[in-house]
Motif scaffolding. Structure first.
Motif, PDB file in Angstrom:
ATOM      1  N   THR A 143       7.484   1.878   5.843  1.00 62.49           N
ATOM      2  CA  THR A 143       7.996   1.701   7.205  1.00 62.49           C
ATOM      3  C   THR A 143       7.478   0.418   7.840  1.00 62.49           C
ATOM      4  N   GLY A 154       3.205   2.057   2.342  1.00 59.45           N
ATOM      5  CA  GLY A 154       3.753   2.424   3.646  1.00 59.45           C
ATOM      6  C   GLY A 154       4.994   1.606   3.928  1.00 59.45           C
ATOM      7  N   LYS A 197       6.097  11.124   4.352  1.00 62.83           N
ATOM      8  CA  LYS A 197       6.304  10.137   3.291  1.00 62.83           C
ATOM      9  C   LYS A 197       6.509   8.742   3.880  1.00 62.83           C
ATOM     10  N   TRP A 198       7.283   8.682   4.969  1.00 60.60           N
ATOM     11  CA  TRP A 198       7.628   7.366   5.517  1.00 60.60           C
ATOM     12  C   TRP A 198       6.598   6.861   6.512  1.00 60.60           C
ATOM     13  N   THR A 199       5.508   7.591   6.684  1.00 66.23           N
ATOM     14  CA  THR A 199       4.481   7.130   7.608  1.00 66.23           C
ATOM     15  C   THR A 199       3.243   6.619   6.891  1.00 66.23           C
ATOM     16  N   PHE A 200       2.788   7.380   5.900  1.00 65.18           N
ATOM     17  CA  PHE A 200       1.470   7.078   5.336  1.00 65.18           C
ATOM     18  C   PHE A 200       1.547   6.097   4.182  1.00 65.18           C
ATOM     19  N   PRO A 201       0.508   5.261   4.053  1.00 62.24           N
ATOM     20  CA  PRO A 201       0.378   4.490   2.819  1.00 62.24           C
ATOM     21  C   PRO A 201      -0.052   5.398   1.666  1.00 62.24           C
ATOM     22  N   ARG A 202       0.035   4.866   0.471  1.00 60.68           N
ATOM     23  CA  ARG A 202      -0.245   5.667  -0.720  1.00 60.68           C
ATOM     24  C   ARG A 202      -1.748   5.784  -0.969  1.00 60.68           C
ATOM     25  N   LEU A 203      -2.151   6.908  -1.520  1.00 62.85           N
ATOM     26  CA  LEU A 203      -3.560   7.064  -1.893  1.00 62.85           C
ATOM     27  C   LEU A 203      -3.825   6.408  -3.240  1.00 62.85           C
ATOM     28  N   ARG A 204      -5.099   6.184  -3.505  1.00 64.37           N
ATOM     29  CA  ARG A 204      -5.495   5.683  -4.817  1.00 64.37           C
ATOM     30  C   ARG A 204      -5.790   6.891  -5.688  1.00 64.37           C
ATOM     31  N   PRO A 259       2.744  10.562   0.567  1.00 66.05           N
ATOM     32  CA  PRO A 259       1.863   9.478   0.124  1.00 66.05           C
ATOM     33  C   PRO A 259       1.181   9.727  -1.217  1.00 66.05           C
ATOM     34  N   LEU A 271       0.817  -1.207   0.000  1.00 63.34           N
ATOM     35  CA  LEU A 271       0.000   0.000   0.000  1.00 63.34           C
ATOM     36  C   LEU A 271       0.858   1.267   0.000  1.00 63.34           C
ATOM     37  N   SER A 291       4.963  -0.201  -5.783  1.00 65.10           N
ATOM     38  CA  SER A 291       4.368  -1.526  -5.657  1.00 65.10           C
ATOM     39  C   SER A 291       3.322  -1.796  -6.732  1.00 65.10           C
TER      40      SER A 291
END
Lengths: 375, 362
Positions: free
Chosen positions: A135, A133, B322-329, B234, A131, B242
């Motif tokens: 980390t 993330g 950037k290093w905390t959140f997952p990516r948006l669609r 994100p 997804l 991915s």
């Protein structure tokens, strides 16, 4: 508008294009190839192409004796290697009608649950990574390391243990085992809160996973989607509960069920299962009875002629083991019913009409292990 | 000559005078251009290398790792080693790719960020061009970068690249609005688009404090929108590791990939600079009107340090999320912009205009 409606079907299909996701792709976690038919970003259909890591394990099993083929079962679903071994041992013991010592049952159950926890940890890591993330990946791997260390000490191997053998386990537990398992559970109960904080409660994550990849209970049953993926659709399919083996009949634990049917439910089932696994381990770890770590076995194990089936709950779902024996020391035919293979079959069905990003999330929520598919 | 780290104006005038005394005015001008160009290129490279190193260390800090620590003390030469490696790598040419566009694309991306950086005031008098429409210029030039990304995706003859490029087109064009409108909120407050004047106006209080809540809202929106505009997590849908392997730069290798990589960090530096300048006073020290003693102490810290500190803080913020959140669609990304950020922004401008009209700001 009228022209579009009157277009022949073949013309509309020309709007589609295909991309190959895999065999080398970051989010297939192995050499799985998905031929995805897309319209813009929308997935119209997809076709999995398996076999890139087919090693013929079933055929190889036919020329190995039962103690030998345990080492092959490690390689099916390498993340629940211990559970695979357990299945073979249970089958052999059932066929030979051997009663294993209580101590062995305790050890096997604890090891199974450790395997389940570490498998779910790795799944969580890669789920976060899929997804975006990144980390999460390191958090999961950091905590998984403790289990691998416990295994290394007792079984001598970190990943593919081959610790079970027909009749018992290879060697006795390391004296430090209980202490280290306690330490792990104490640490991980704190760390798993971090997991929830960084991913489960995140708004972006909830939007990405809720309502994505709806798998109804009927579909789950008809496609044979077992394990946490099936339980996320409300299908009670936990073999530990339904047909208990080893110590599962005697410990108190809940079968985790969720009724949301979406990626989020499948996610939450696994998160909850880690708690349940720790619960099971806590009940067993202090009460391991003294005794032999293996039953007396003959040097050459020959199964009586006939057909045998044994199923266990692996970290991904129902692992079935079907053996036809002709009375020799090697099986005549061996068939694995691997959970990932059935779970993969539903991917096309539930990802139609979703975006590419959703396909990645759905694939991650099914927790596919590619060698488990191809065998 | 008086070299003064608090004011570079006299230093610049000294160089100008010196050059004019030894050559004709035209050649002096050309020489100045060359000097500025070289200085910027060097600055560009140093900042790029440092930011890559900083990102690695920040992300290692977030992820329970050590980060680079082998090449040089604390691994500070790691990025230089990587850069040398990238320089020596083969440039792979893709079959059936559009050669011209494929080669031009990285340059467009890097030139866009390079041009935009020239309008940023680094310290008092340390300013390449001081346009009276500085903000408009920066918005206009920085949005050129998307052309490079679109060309890169289109000419690569790769479907992943194309999807990434189209995503990034939709994304950057949308978020351009929010960036523009949030800056407009501050322009309403400042009444000018010239960076030097904007900084000067924050002498007795930065705009984020002066502008009450509308300025804070504008800053938050600017931070979100500019992160999206620089294609960073994100909102890194154009790369979406991915999903699309590497998005628009999947097929690039060697130095051309390095250009995209560098441009990403330079864009991050650029938007952080703009945010620092427009909302946090740029090189202007922290002043509270009335507290003369306090202001005087703050003035002892050189402007460049203030500028770097503020920019660094905003970059650090951007790295953290950037290093905390997952990516948006992609649809959620566009929903966020068109349904939330844009309406909030429009109302915010009205509120800010009302504040300015009523003289309610400090």
């Amino acid at each position: 508008m009228k022209e579009i409606i009157n277009l022949p079907v073949s013309k509309i299909e020309e709007e589609e294009y295909h991309i190959n996701m895999g065999p080398q792709h970051p989010s297939t976690h192995g050499v799985l190839r998905l031929v995805v038919s897309l319209q813009g970003e929308m997935v119209k259909s997809l076709k999995p192409h398996c076999g890139y890591i087919h090693r013929g394990i079933e055929k190889m099993c036919e020329k190995d004796t039962y103690p030998q083929l345990i080492h092959l079962t490690d390689r099916i679903d390498y993340l629940s290697a211990h559970i695979n071994n357990h299945a073979v041992c249970l089958l052999v013991e059932k066929a030979l009608e051997i009663e294993v010592p209580e101590r062995v049952k305790y050890i096997r159950t604890i090891m199974d649950e450790l395997a389940r926890i570490q498998s779910h940890q790795l799944w969580w890591s890669s789920f976060g990574m899929d997804l975006g993330g990144l980390t999460c990946f390191f958090y999961g791997l950091r905590d998984r390391e403790m289990i691998l260390d416990i295994w290394e000490e007792t079984t001598g191997s970190r990943f593919l243990q081959s610790y079970n053998c027909p009749g018992g386990v290879m060697q006795d537990l390391h004296p430090n085992f209980q202490k280290r398992v306690h330490a792990f559970i104490k640490t991980f109960k704190k760390k798993i809160k971090d997991y929830d904080r960084i991913l489960s409660g995140n708004v972006i994550f909830e939007q990405r996973s809720q309502g994505v990849g709806m798998l109804s209970k009927e579909d789950a049953i008809s496609y044979g989607v077992t394990g946490p993926s099936g339980r996320g659709s409300g299908w009670s399919c936990d073999i530990r509960k339904n047909e208990p083996y080893s110590m599962y009949g005697q410990v108190q634990f809940n079968e985790v069920l969720r009724y949301g049917c979406d990626t989020y439910s499948r996610y939450m089932v696994r998160m909850q299962e880690m708690h349940e696994s720790m619960n099971i381990i806590e009940q067993l770890i202090d009460n391991i009875p003294a005794g032999d770590y293996s039953a007396k076995m003959k040097a050459v194990i020959k199964l009586p002629a006939g057909e045998y089936y044994q199923k266990v709950e692996s970290a991904r779902g129902e692992l079935g083991l079907y053996v036809v024996s002709d009375g020799n020391k090697t099986p005549y035919r061996m068939k694995f019913r691997t959970p990932s293979f059935s779970n993969l079959s539903v991917l096309d069905h539930i990802s139609r009409g979703m975006k590419i990003a959703d396909l990645v999330a759905i694939g991650a929520s099914l927790d596919l292990v590619i060698p488990d598919i191809d065998r | 000559m008086t070299f003064n780290i608090y004011d570079f104006t006299s230093f610049n005038q000294w160089i100008d005078k010196g050059l004019n005394s030894i050559m004709s005015p035209t050649w002096a001008l050309v020489t100045e251009w060359v000097i500025i160009g070289v200085v910027f290129l060097l600055f560009y490279a140093v900042v790029g290398l440092f930011l890559v190193y900083a990102e690695r260390k920040v992300c290692a800090f977030m992820q329970n790792r050590v980060g680079p620590n082998r090449v040089g003390p604390y691994g500070i030469f790691q990025t230089i080693a990587d850069f040398i490696k990238l320089l020596m790598k083969e440039l792979v040419y893709i079959k059936d790719s559009d050669k011209l566009l494929f080669n031009i694309a990285p340059f467009i991306v890097i030139i866009a960020s390079f041009m935009a950086l020239s309008a940023v005031p680094f310290a008092k008098g340390l300013h390449a061009i001081d346009f009276d429409i500085g903000i408009l210029y920066v918005i206009a030039v920085s949005s050129l970068g998307v052309v490079g990304i679109l060309l890169a995706g289109w000419s690569s003859n790769n479907k992943y690249s194309l999807i990434g490029a189209i995503r990034s087109g939709a994304q950057i064009v949308s978020y351009e609005l929010s960036v523009g409108l949030s800056l407009l909120t501050i322009i309403v407050l400042a009444g000018t688009m010239q960076f030097s004047e904007i900084v000067e106006m924050q002498r007795n209080g930065w705009f984020i404090f002066k502008g009450h809540i509308p300025a804070v809202i504008a800053f938050v929106i600017f931070l979100i929108a500019s992160t999206a505009e620089t294609n960073r997590g994100p909102f890194d849908l154009a790369e979406a590791e991915s999903e699309l392997t590497a998005g628009f730069h999947t097929e690039y290798s060697g130095i051309k990939f390095a250009f995209f990589f560098l441009a990403e960090y330079m864009n991050m530096f650029l938007v952080a600079s703009i945010a620092a300048t427009v909302f946090w006073g740029g090189w202007m020290p922290f002043h509270i009107s009335g507290w003369e003693g306090f202001n005087h102490i703050m003035d002892y810290i050189p402007p460049f340090v203030w500028y770097v500190g503020k920019t660094g803080f905003i970059i650090w913020l951007m790295m953290l999320f950037k290093w905390t959140f997952p990516r948006l669609r992609i649809d959620q990304l566009l929903t966020l912009e068109w349904k939330y950020l844009l309406p909030i922004n429009l109302v915010n401008i009205l509120v800010m205009a009302f504040l300015v009209l009523m003289h309610w700001h400090f």
